[in-house]
Design a protein around this motif. Sequence first.
Motif, PDB file in Angstrom:
ATOM      1  N   GLN A   1       2.467 -14.817   8.646  1.00  0.00           N
ATOM      2  CA  GLN A   1       3.860 -14.118   8.506  1.00  0.00           C
ATOM      3  C   GLN A   1       4.458 -14.678   7.433  1.00  0.00           C
ATOM      4  OE1 GLN A   1       5.034 -15.655  12.464  1.00  0.00           O
ATOM      5  NE2 GLN A   1       4.413 -13.574  13.540  1.00  0.00           N
ATOM      6  N   GLN A   2       4.324 -15.902   6.853  1.00  0.00           N
ATOM      7  CA  GLN A   2       4.997 -16.588   5.759  1.00  0.00           C
ATOM      8  C   GLN A   2       4.379 -15.681   4.481  1.00  0.00           C
ATOM      9  OE1 GLN A   2       4.867 -20.699   5.569  1.00  0.00           O
ATOM     10  NE2 GLN A   2       5.652 -21.044   7.672  1.00  0.00           N
ATOM     11  N   LEU A   3       3.158 -15.487   4.478  1.00  0.00           N
ATOM     12  CA  LEU A   3       2.508 -15.037   3.151  1.00  0.00           C
ATOM     13  C   LEU A   3       2.878 -13.483   3.466  1.00  0.00           C
ATOM     14  CD1 LEU A   3      -1.142 -16.506   3.799  1.00  0.00           C
ATOM     15  CD2 LEU A   3       0.628 -16.929   1.921  1.00  0.00           C
ATOM     16  N   LEU A   4       3.056 -12.612   4.192  1.00  0.00           N
ATOM     17  CA  LEU A   4       3.551 -11.389   4.346  1.00  0.00           C
ATOM     18  C   LEU A   4       5.054 -11.246   3.618  1.00  0.00           C
ATOM     19  CD1 LEU A   4       3.301  -8.407   5.044  1.00  0.00           C
ATOM     20  CD2 LEU A   4       4.252  -8.799   7.357  1.00  0.00           C
ATOM     21  N   LEU A   5       5.654 -12.301   4.220  1.00  0.00           N
ATOM     22  CA  LEU A   5       7.136 -12.347   3.546  1.00  0.00           C
ATOM     23  C   LEU A   5       6.908 -12.900   2.185  1.00  0.00           C
ATOM     24  CD1 LEU A   5      10.132 -12.430   3.853  1.00  0.00           C
ATOM     25  CD2 LEU A   5       9.952 -15.033   4.749  1.00  0.00           C
ATOM     26  N   GLN A   6       6.602 -13.579   1.665  1.00  0.00           N
ATOM     27  CA  GLN A   6       6.156 -14.177   0.318  1.00  0.00           C
ATOM     28  C   GLN A   6       5.824 -12.787  -0.495  1.00  0.00           C
ATOM     29  OE1 GLN A   6       3.617 -17.382   0.289  1.00  0.00           O
ATOM     30  NE2 GLN A   6       5.392 -18.660   1.474  1.00  0.00           N
ATOM     31  N   GLN A   7       4.985 -12.233   0.047  1.00  0.00           N
ATOM     32  CA  GLN A   7       4.234 -11.095  -0.999  1.00  0.00           C
ATOM     33  C   GLN A   7       5.523  -9.897  -1.094  1.00  0.00           C
ATOM     34  OE1 GLN A   7       0.229  -9.815  -0.226  1.00  0.00           O
ATOM     35  NE2 GLN A   7      -0.403 -11.734   0.464  1.00  0.00           N
ATOM     36  N   ILE A   8       6.109  -9.573   0.044  1.00  0.00           N
ATOM     37  CA  ILE A   8       7.140  -8.702  -0.115  1.00  0.00           C
ATOM     38  C   ILE A   8       8.385  -8.862  -0.718  1.00  0.00           C
ATOM     39  CG2 ILE A   8       9.087  -7.398   1.310  1.00  0.00           C
ATOM     40  CD1 ILE A   8       7.325  -7.458   3.556  1.00  0.00           C
ATOM     41  N   MET A   9       8.599 -10.275  -1.017  1.00  0.00           N
ATOM     42  CA  MET A   9       9.809 -10.990  -1.893  1.00  0.00           C
ATOM     43  C   MET A   9       9.268 -10.683  -3.277  1.00  0.00           C
ATOM     44  SD  MET A   9      11.191 -14.051   0.266  1.00  0.00           S
ATOM     45  CE  MET A   9      12.632 -14.197  -0.769  1.00  0.00           C
ATOM     46  N   ALA A  10       7.793 -10.910  -3.487  1.00  0.00           N
ATOM     47  CA  ALA A  10       7.535 -10.892  -4.713  1.00  0.00           C
ATOM     48  C   ALA A  10       7.363  -9.597  -5.280  1.00  0.00           C
ATOM     49  CB  ALA A  10       6.070 -11.781  -4.921  1.00  0.00           C
ATOM     50  N   SER A  11       7.074  -8.734  -4.667  1.00  0.00           N
ATOM     51  CA  SER A  11       7.078  -7.401  -4.918  1.00  0.00           C
ATOM     52  C   SER A  11       8.402  -6.584  -5.356  1.00  0.00           C
ATOM     53  CB  SER A  11       6.342  -6.525  -4.056  1.00  0.00           C
ATOM     54  OG  SER A  11       5.110  -6.968  -3.674  1.00  0.00           O
ATOM     55  N   HIS A  12       9.530  -7.435  -5.095  1.00  0.00           N
ATOM     56  CA  HIS A  12      10.811  -6.837  -5.122  1.00  0.00           C
ATOM     57  C   HIS A  12      11.339  -5.716  -4.072  1.00  0.00           C
ATOM     58  CE1 HIS A  12      11.912  -9.015  -8.384  1.00  0.00           C
ATOM     59  NE2 HIS A  12      10.986  -8.407  -9.246  1.00  0.00           N
ATOM     60  N   CYS A  13      10.402  -4.748  -4.028  1.00  0.00           N
ATOM     61  CA  CYS A  13      10.523  -3.772  -3.303  1.00  0.00           C
ATOM     62  C   CYS A  13       9.217  -2.987  -2.977  1.00  0.00           C
ATOM     63  CB  CYS A  13      11.455  -2.643  -3.714  1.00  0.00           C
ATOM     64  SG  CYS A  13      11.805  -1.415  -2.352  1.00  0.00           S
ATOM     65  N   ILE A  14       8.794  -2.732  -1.669  1.00  0.00           N
ATOM     66  CA  ILE A  14       7.282  -2.356  -1.617  1.00  0.00           C
ATOM     67  C   ILE A  14       7.338  -1.119  -0.610  1.00  0.00           C
ATOM     68  CG2 ILE A  14       7.299  -3.736   0.565  1.00  0.00           C
ATOM     69  CD1 ILE A  14       4.418  -4.781  -0.235  1.00  0.00           C
ATOM     70  N   HIS A  15       6.291  -0.341  -1.064  1.00  0.00           N
ATOM     71  CA  HIS A  15       5.978   0.979  -0.285  1.00  0.00           C
ATOM     72  C   HIS A  15       5.242   0.535   1.012  1.00  0.00           C
ATOM     73  CE1 HIS A  15       3.701   4.565   0.382  1.00  0.00           C
ATOM     74  NE2 HIS A  15       4.266   5.293  -0.523  1.00  0.00           N
ATOM     75  N   HIS A  16       5.507   1.635   1.856  1.00  0.00           N
ATOM     76  CA  HIS A  16       5.258   1.179   3.184  1.00  0.00           C
ATOM     77  C   HIS A  16       3.768   1.177   3.616  1.00  0.00           C
ATOM     78  CE1 HIS A  16       5.562   1.156   7.668  1.00  0.00           C
ATOM     79  NE2 HIS A  16       4.638   2.086   7.846  1.00  0.00           N
ATOM     80  N   GLN A  17       3.076   2.120   2.945  1.00  0.00           N
ATOM     81  CA  GLN A  17       1.429   1.807   2.765  1.00  0.00           C
ATOM     82  C   GLN A  17       0.957   0.454   2.290  1.00  0.00           C
ATOM     83  OE1 GLN A  17      -0.180   5.223   0.962  1.00  0.00           O
ATOM     84  NE2 GLN A  17       0.042   6.675   2.454  1.00  0.00           N
ATOM     85  N   ASP A  18       1.614  -0.119   1.358  1.00  0.00           N
ATOM     86  CA  ASP A  18       1.324  -1.302   0.536  1.00  0.00           C
ATOM     87  C   ASP A  18       1.540  -2.448   1.391  1.00  0.00           C
ATOM     88  OD1 ASP A  18       0.209  -0.418  -1.633  1.00  0.00           O
ATOM     89  OD2 ASP A  18       2.318  -0.345  -2.772  1.00  0.00           O
ATOM     90  N   ALA A  19       2.872  -2.144   2.243  1.00  0.00           N
ATOM     91  CA  ALA A  19       2.827  -3.293   3.333  1.00  0.00           C
ATOM     92  C   ALA A  19       1.881  -3.150   4.328  1.00  0.00           C
ATOM     93  CB  ALA A  19       4.486  -3.126   3.744  1.00  0.00           C
ATOM     94  N   GLN A  20       1.730  -2.116   4.975  1.00  0.00           N
ATOM     95  CA  GLN A  20       0.644  -1.963   5.952  1.00  0.00           C
ATOM     96  C   GLN A  20      -0.788  -2.716   5.557  1.00  0.00           C
ATOM     97  OE1 GLN A  20       0.615  -0.966   8.946  1.00  0.00           O
ATOM     98  NE2 GLN A  20       1.998   0.869   9.280  1.00  0.00           N
ATOM     99  N   ARG A  21      -1.146  -2.494   4.341  1.00  0.00           N
ATOM    100  CA  ARG A  21      -2.430  -3.010   4.027  1.00  0.00           C
ATOM    101  C   ARG A  21      -2.210  -4.324   3.827  1.00  0.00           C
ATOM    102  NH1 ARG A  21      -3.065  -4.887  -0.727  1.00  0.00           N
ATOM    103  NH2 ARG A  21      -1.445  -3.899  -1.710  1.00  0.00           N
ATOM    104  N   MET A  22      -1.037  -5.125   3.278  1.00  0.00           N
ATOM    105  CA  MET A  22      -0.883  -6.619   3.501  1.00  0.00           C
ATOM    106  C   MET A  22      -1.097  -7.112   4.827  1.00  0.00           C
ATOM    107  SD  MET A  22       2.179  -7.183   0.797  1.00  0.00           S
ATOM    108  CE  MET A  22       2.026  -6.598  -1.137  1.00  0.00           C
ATOM    109  N   PHE A  23      -0.629  -6.238   5.559  1.00  0.00           N
ATOM    110  CA  PHE A  23      -0.212  -6.652   7.242  1.00  0.00           C
ATOM    111  C   PHE A  23      -1.758  -6.965   7.677  1.00  0.00           C
ATOM    112  CE2 PHE A  23      -0.507  -5.271  11.576  1.00  0.00           C
ATOM    113  CZ  PHE A  23       0.369  -6.168  12.318  1.00  0.00           C
ATOM    114  N   LYS A  24      -2.624  -5.936   7.619  1.00  0.00           N
ATOM    115  CA  LYS A  24      -3.864  -5.878   7.981  1.00  0.00           C
ATOM    116  C   LYS A  24      -4.838  -6.845   7.182  1.00  0.00           C
ATOM    117  CE  LYS A  24      -3.982  -0.713   9.181  1.00  0.00           C
ATOM    118  NZ  LYS A  24      -4.505   0.190   8.950  1.00  0.00           N
ATOM    119  N   GLU A  25      -4.890  -6.794   5.916  1.00  0.00           N
ATOM    120  CA  GLU A  25      -5.542  -7.990   5.256  1.00  0.00           C
ATOM    121  C   GLU A  25      -5.303  -9.410   5.307  1.00  0.00           C
ATOM    122  OE1 GLU A  25      -4.931  -7.152   1.054  1.00  0.00           O
ATOM    123  OE2 GLU A  25      -6.130  -5.323   1.027  1.00  0.00           O
TER     124      GLU A  25
END
Length: 211
Positions: A13-37
């Motif tokens: 969960q921390q890594l997911l949060l960090q990647q969203i913050m680093a992206s500034h704003c993220i497309h839903h499909q990219d967030a879904q991909r991160m969630f699965k990876e």
Amino acid sequence: TMVASTQPLGREQQLLLQQIMASHCIHHQDAQRMFKELRVPNNSLEEAFETINRQLTKGFGLEIATVVMDKTKYHAVINIRNDEVAGNAFEVHYNAHERALVRKILEKLAPNADDDDDDNNKNNNNNAVVALAKKDLINLRNELEEPYKITSVAHAQHVVEMLLDEQFLRVATTSSQRRDSLQTLVELAPRAYLELSTYLNEIGVPTDIMP
């Protein structure tokens, strides 16, 4: 430093949060991909956001927020406690003259913010979008009022490029030009609506027409 009243998030969960913050704003499909990876141990991305937000909101006054534009979801981490966040959002990276230009740009691109603008601005629904050529945004430097001044085209273009890099602006979905063209059309990006909603309200954008 983790605030004492919060419980630590799991590593995934921390890594997911960090990647969203680093992206500034993220497309839903990219967030879904991160969630699965990352194999986040929640049943869904939405459930993961709820888990993360419980800790972020309680401890830091932040949350992962969502906006829908072009029938697509976008996510970003925003400050929900600080009423001054809109005014302070640009203070770290922009000087007073640059912030004056940023305000001009936001005013021109904000949907329905100016009753004198063209019909694009009078489209009273959530799809109201204003797009202007990059060169027109750069030329707004000529409309700055004293004591603010940006004398060079290069400096004004740098401000516009920073707003694009930070995803407060984006190349318009209707534009046929490349980003590096001065003719390319530019519009407010999802991050602007997520992080600057209070600021946009202040410059005259009705809440009910924002995404």
